[in-house]
Write a protein that holds these residues in place. Sequence first.
Motif, PDB file in Angstrom:
ATOM      1  N   HIS A   1       8.698   0.286  14.353  1.00  0.00           N
ATOM      2  CA  HIS A   1       8.378  -0.446  13.110  1.00  0.00           C
ATOM      3  C   HIS A   1       7.190   0.213  12.427  1.00  0.00           C
ATOM      4  CE1 HIS A   1       9.497  -4.059  10.915  1.00  0.00           C
ATOM      5  NE2 HIS A   1       8.233  -4.335  10.727  1.00  0.00           N
ATOM      6  N   GLY A   2       7.146   1.543  12.493  1.00  0.00           N
ATOM      7  CA  GLY A   2       5.907   2.216  12.136  1.00  0.00           C
ATOM      8  C   GLY A   2       5.812   2.842  10.771  1.00  0.00           C
ATOM      9  N   VAL A   3       6.891   2.899   9.987  1.00  0.00           N
ATOM     10  CA  VAL A   3       6.785   3.598   8.707  1.00  0.00           C
ATOM     11  C   VAL A   3       5.711   2.958   7.838  1.00  0.00           C
ATOM     12  CG1 VAL A   3       8.014   4.306   6.620  1.00  0.00           C
ATOM     13  CG2 VAL A   3       9.170   4.393   8.828  1.00  0.00           C
ATOM     14  N   MET A   4       5.754   1.636   7.731  1.00  0.00           N
ATOM     15  CA  MET A   4       4.711   0.925   6.979  1.00  0.00           C
ATOM     16  C   MET A   4       3.409   0.850   7.767  1.00  0.00           C
ATOM     17  SD  MET A   4       6.408  -2.462   5.293  1.00  0.00           S
ATOM     18  CE  MET A   4       6.221  -3.295   6.862  1.00  0.00           C
ATOM     19  N   LEU A   5       3.521   0.355   9.005  1.00  0.00           N
ATOM     20  CA  LEU A   5       2.318   0.005   9.761  1.00  0.00           C
ATOM     21  C   LEU A   5       1.468   1.222  10.082  1.00  0.00           C
ATOM     22  CD1 LEU A   5       3.645  -2.693  12.255  1.00  0.00           C
ATOM     23  CD2 LEU A   5       2.314  -3.044  10.171  1.00  0.00           C
ATOM     24  N   SER A   6       2.094   2.356  10.384  1.00  0.00           N
ATOM     25  CA  SER A   6       1.310   3.529  10.753  1.00  0.00           C
ATOM     26  C   SER A   6       0.481   4.030   9.582  1.00  0.00           C
ATOM     27  CB  SER A   6       2.226   4.640  11.273  1.00  0.00           C
ATOM     28  OG  SER A   6       3.177   5.004  10.299  1.00  0.00           O
ATOM     29  N   ASN A   7       1.076   4.053   8.393  1.00  0.00           N
ATOM     30  CA  ASN A   7       0.314   4.436   7.205  1.00  0.00           C
ATOM     31  C   ASN A   7      -0.854   3.496   6.982  1.00  0.00           C
ATOM     32  OD1 ASN A   7       1.458   6.655   5.226  1.00  0.00           O
ATOM     33  ND2 ASN A   7       3.208   5.766   6.284  1.00  0.00           N
ATOM     34  N   TYR A   8      -0.582   2.211   7.075  1.00  0.00           N
ATOM     35  CA  TYR A   8      -1.622   1.233   6.775  1.00  0.00           C
ATOM     36  C   TYR A   8      -2.714   1.234   7.835  1.00  0.00           C
ATOM     37  CZ  TYR A   8      -3.484  -3.023   4.652  1.00  0.00           C
ATOM     38  OH  TYR A   8      -4.287  -3.939   4.006  1.00  0.00           O
ATOM     39  N   CYS A   9      -2.334   1.466   9.086  1.00  0.00           N
ATOM     40  CA  CYS A   9      -3.352   1.532  10.142  1.00  0.00           C
ATOM     41  C   CYS A   9      -4.300   2.704   9.913  1.00  0.00           C
ATOM     42  CB  CYS A   9      -2.689   1.637  11.513  1.00  0.00           C
ATOM     43  SG  CYS A   9      -2.058   0.066  12.136  1.00  0.00           S
ATOM     44  N   GLY A  10      -3.770   3.820   9.396  1.00  0.00           N
ATOM     45  CA  GLY A  10      -4.651   4.925   9.036  1.00  0.00           C
ATOM     46  C   GLY A  10      -5.638   4.518   7.962  1.00  0.00           C
TER      47      GLY A  10
ATOM     48  N   HIS B   1       0.828  -1.205   0.000  1.00  0.00           N
ATOM     49  CA  HIS B   1       0.000   0.000   0.000  1.00  0.00           C
ATOM     50  C   HIS B   1       0.862   1.253   0.000  1.00  0.00           C
ATOM     51  CE1 HIS B   1      -1.996   3.334   2.210  1.00  0.00           C
ATOM     52  NE2 HIS B   1      -2.939   3.083   1.342  1.00  0.00           N
ATOM     53  N   LEU B   2       1.915   1.266   0.791  1.00  0.00           N
ATOM     54  CA  LEU B   2       2.766   2.448   0.880  1.00  0.00           C
ATOM     55  C   LEU B   2       3.433   2.748  -0.457  1.00  0.00           C
ATOM     56  CD1 LEU B   2       4.042   4.664   2.567  1.00  0.00           C
ATOM     57  CD2 LEU B   2       5.775   3.025   3.301  1.00  0.00           C
ATOM     58  N   LEU B   3       3.984   1.722  -1.082  1.00  0.00           N
ATOM     59  CA  LEU B   3       4.654   1.920  -2.360  1.00  0.00           C
ATOM     60  C   LEU B   3       3.660   2.308  -3.451  1.00  0.00           C
ATOM     61  CD1 LEU B   3       7.167  -1.072  -2.205  1.00  0.00           C
ATOM     62  CD2 LEU B   3       7.625   1.330  -1.735  1.00  0.00           C
ATOM     63  N   ASP B   4       2.488   1.669  -3.447  1.00  0.00           N
ATOM     64  CA  ASP B   4       1.456   1.999  -4.444  1.00  0.00           C
ATOM     65  C   ASP B   4       0.931   3.420  -4.252  1.00  0.00           C
ATOM     66  OD1 ASP B   4       1.750  -0.518  -5.497  1.00  0.00           O
ATOM     67  OD2 ASP B   4      -0.130  -1.313  -4.691  1.00  0.00           O
TER      68      ASP B   4
END
Length: 428
Positions: free
Chosen positions: A370-379, A111-114
């Motif tokens: 470990h939040g760069v990916m997870l924090s974006n996705y949790c939003g 999701h982050l990369l897309d």
Amino acid sequence: MAWQSPIAPGISWYQDSVGERPDYPALDGSKQVSVAIIGGGFTGLQAAYGLAKAGVSVVVIEGCRIGDGASGRNGGQLGTGQRWYPDELEDDLGFERSKALFDLAEHAKKHLLDFSAEHGIDMDFLPGQLNVSHKAGYEKEYRASVEAITTRYGYQHMTFMDREETAERVGSRRFHFGTRDTGTGHIHPLKLVVGLAKAARAAGAEIFEMTKAKSIRQSGGKTMIETATGTITADRVLIATNAYIENLEPVMAAHVMPIRSFIAATEPLDKFPSVIPGSEALADSRFVVRYWRKTRDGRLLFGGREAYTSDTPRDISEHIRRQITEIYPELKDITISHGWGGSVGITLPRKPFAREVMPGVTAIGGYSGHGVMLSNYCGKLYADAVLGGSTELDLLKDLKVPAFPGGASLRKPLLFLALTWYALKDRL
């Protein structure tokens, strides 16, 4: 004059390299919306984007400037999976739940990369991550983790590195072995958060900087957020402050603890081509982890914390230089251009905290480094849940995340003692 954040020490290389950030106004007067979000970092802005795009009225308030918190000042490493290796989570949760959490993290990475590609956000992505061991006795665990992730979790991008390969890829003989992950990478986090704020605003979200939430109260099925310049009344609220929760809401404050972490940036390593020749991100096996990487223009960004004796060292740069030279003695005289710090939100078991803390009020944070990916996705997952879509956020809500012991008065001293103890064990 460069902006100095009032909540985090030092001016980061990210800030100097990104140029002028867009300004957003402070709240002036009261508002009524469907969803109010406290915290303008990755979680809050990603949630705001998803909700606004679907036509939901949403307001984001940020106590300082967008990017002043961990979202704009972190190490920039994406990682793979959760904070723990999947086989370690499996011992605690069983294979089915561990696999679901691993898949969630892979969805987060994609999701982050897309998202960055879709919105034209050049976040300086570089591929690759190495995890290296500072102790010879960890080899069995490293090999077992690679075996598990490749055979039972279906992830084909991770391999074990022996001592010689590790030395070649790190550019140092300090480590005994490690793992190489070609399915992840690292980014310029401030470029991402700036781009995310622009996307959320373009979708219709209202964003207010320098607007700190002072209190939260409920009445008549509504939630009121009091600020110094107005009251926001909302049907739902997302608390996305992570490490900066302070005394705003007691449940999240009991479960998410702020600790300081520090980063230094060197001048470009043009004269030292052997240092991380593949430009991957790295992290070591210490409990008090050290993390470093090369930027797109060849600088070394090195982060960590050796001791817990003060919230902020007097000289961040020299504090980090000592750690750099343990690994790369040839860099003992390298020019350090920037030194900065900030607060990271951790939980006791190093698992994310996601919970409804009041009726209609959800708190998400505690990504534990470990939040760069997870924090974006949790939003994104929060927005999906509000809109009646994905229930993937329930995987995190179901995790057992106990409060830190000791209550408000003893919680920080006890954490100080525990982390200092682990820092001493790391040296043995």
